[in-house]
Design a protein around this motif. Sequence first.
Motif, mmCIF file in Angstrom:
data_model
loop_
_atom_site.group_PDB
_atom_site.id
_atom_site.type_symbol
_atom_site.label_atom_id
_atom_site.label_comp_id
_atom_site.label_asym_id
_atom_site.label_seq_id
_atom_site.Cartn_x
_atom_site.Cartn_y
_atom_site.Cartn_z
ATOM 1 N N GLU A 170 0.850 -1.192 0.000
ATOM 2 C CA GLU A 170 0.000 0.000 0.000
ATOM 3 C C GLU A 170 0.885 1.240 0.000
ATOM 4 N N SER A 192 -3.633 -3.102 4.488
ATOM 5 C CA SER A 192 -5.055 -3.074 4.128
ATOM 6 C C SER A 192 -5.458 -4.513 3.803
ATOM 7 N N GLN A 194 -6.545 -5.523 1.150
ATOM 8 C CA GLN A 194 -6.674 -5.490 -0.305
ATOM 9 C C GLN A 194 -6.709 -6.880 -0.961
ATOM 10 N N LYS A 197 -9.616 -9.162 0.168
ATOM 11 C CA LYS A 197 -10.959 -8.821 -0.324
ATOM 12 C C LYS A 197 -11.104 -9.202 -1.789
ATOM 13 N N ARG A 216 -0.010 0.720 9.308
ATOM 14 C CA ARG A 216 1.051 1.188 8.406
ATOM 15 C C ARG A 216 2.105 1.949 9.208
ATOM 16 N N GLN A 230 -10.826 1.362 8.432
ATOM 17 C CA GLN A 230 -11.458 1.744 7.180
ATOM 18 C C GLN A 230 -12.686 0.895 6.906
ATOM 19 N N ASP A 232 -14.051 -1.038 4.466
ATOM 20 C CA ASP A 232 -13.395 -1.652 3.330
ATOM 21 C C ASP A 232 -14.443 -2.464 2.578
ATOM 22 N N ASN A 321 -2.384 2.002 -6.164
ATOM 23 C CA ASN A 321 -2.672 0.605 -5.884
ATOM 24 C C ASN A 321 -2.234 -0.247 -7.085
ATOM 25 N N GLY A 359 -10.523 5.909 -0.975
ATOM 26 C CA GLY A 359 -10.070 5.696 -2.341
ATOM 27 C C GLY A 359 -10.221 4.243 -2.714
ATOM 28 N N GLY A 360 -10.390 4.016 -3.999
ATOM 29 C CA GLY A 360 -10.513 2.635 -4.471
ATOM 30 C C GLY A 360 -10.357 2.599 -5.965
ATOM 31 N N SER A 361 -10.632 1.428 -6.542
ATOM 32 C CA SER A 361 -10.473 1.288 -7.993
ATOM 33 C C SER A 361 -11.134 0.011 -8.466
ATOM 34 N N ARG A 363 -10.275 -3.412 -10.222
ATOM 35 C CA ARG A 363 -9.013 -4.167 -10.118
ATOM 36 C C ARG A 363 -8.722 -4.972 -11.374
ATOM 37 N N GLY A 404 -13.561 -1.931 -5.701
ATOM 38 C CA GLY A 404 -14.014 -1.572 -4.353
ATOM 39 C C GLY A 404 -13.404 -0.283 -3.891
ATOM 40 N N ILE A 405 -13.466 -0.109 -2.602
ATOM 41 C CA ILE A 405 -12.991 1.150 -2.020
ATOM 42 C C ILE A 405 -12.702 0.929 -0.542
ATOM 43 N N ALA A 406 -11.916 1.820 0.031
ATOM 44 C CA ALA A 406 -11.755 1.873 1.483
ATOM 45 C C ALA A 406 -11.963 3.313 1.923
#
Length: 459
Positions: A170, A192, A194, A197, A216, A230, A232, A321, A359-361, A363, A404-406
Amino acid sequence: MKRSMIKETLEKVGEVVVLKGWVNSIREHGKVVFIDLRDRTGMVQVVFWGEVAVAAKALGVEYVVEIEGLVKQRSGSNVNAEIETGSVEIEGQKLTVINESKTPPFEINKDTSAVDEAVRLKYRYLDLRSARVQKNIKLRSEFVRRVREFLFGQDFTEIETPLLTKSTPEGSRDFVVPSRLQPGKFYALPQSPQQYKQLLMTAGFEKYFQTARAIRDEDLRADRGFEHTQIDLEMSFVERDDVMNLVEEMMITVAEEMGYQIKEKPFPRITYKESMAKYGADKFDLRTEEEVKNGVLAFAWVVEFPFFEKTDDGKWTFSHNPFSMPISEHLDDLMEGKNIGEIKTTQYDLICNGYEAGGGSIRAHKAEILEATYKVMGYSAEETRESVGHMLEAFQLGTPPHGGIALGVERMIMNLANEKYLREVQAFPMTGSGQTSVMEAPSELSEKQLKELSLKSVM
Ligand code: ASP
């Protein structure tokens, strides 16, 4: 007699009640003693005279007491508009001290924000008793509850993912945990969830969420700690707008249910390029001074970030990411390793009142796309497999498209509570130098523990 809560005394005028709580303050007027009694629901004035006033005189602030007394209506100028129960008071008839308290190291019945940070956090349980911090922590609980309810209403499944795991990129440093059973090996605490998930999407859950702890090892700032929580979430068979729309609906529903006003709906969407040109940053505050005063929430989305950025040594690394998909027009360039600096990612950042709220995206869900990303970052096929081989494998076993997003819980609560510091919205935060509240960590390990873990301290 059954305990009544302080807030309930408003409906119990003329009745004798038993209250339990803390002595918030004491005032003596000759033979009469007034105390403000506090429980989780509020505060009420108790008046003692006669014999019981003698006992009341011996009380100190923060004593834990049980009081039996008659609820009386206050009249006219005696009504105290400052507190919710100001129209009543309790005529104290019986007083029992349940537990005493030494004089607290700072005043809890006042705003504690100016108290020295180290002292506040050493006695965090006292700080948490103060009205403002109580309110913030309850606000946080309410926010998370409403988010949960919203997501359950949308058929999401809440799933926990491991804390002892493998390093996941991350862009921060890992906290590591030595393995006793496998000397010389380490777990990493998750920056995370990430990868898990995404694997839950491979697993067919389609809609996952958790209120996840992300850990972190970064430089600490007012709005950043080693640990944060978060919201998530991840969804299958979706495109960028599906995730953004769901999150937007969730934030609007939750914020409005909680009585907040939102500046602009739907949330404005702007590209990274426009944001940099207009605000000189990828986050910005859209509120007027008036709106800041009134606690208005100004959300916005930033999209089309560059997928990669240059590191100090001239290599490419991911901007947000590495598991993201580029926007579809740029997929070919990624696959061919061309025009790297121009490739845009499907990343979306949610901004609220000048903070990055999340923020997310979308994948990568195919092995060759993730491999191409790692190749751009200078990984050999071998190194890529070592780092994310398990993901490449899963992507070849029926992984659906997903994204997705967190959303950062603390930053959101800071906005809702109008607080500038993370410590105001976490129950047990760390000091700015990374010292834990109340308990003393980090601390040294005993020789025995070190030996068990096959570790040697060179300090
Ligand atoms: N894993 C990302 C983070 O923790 C969020 C996401 O892309 O869902 O910041």
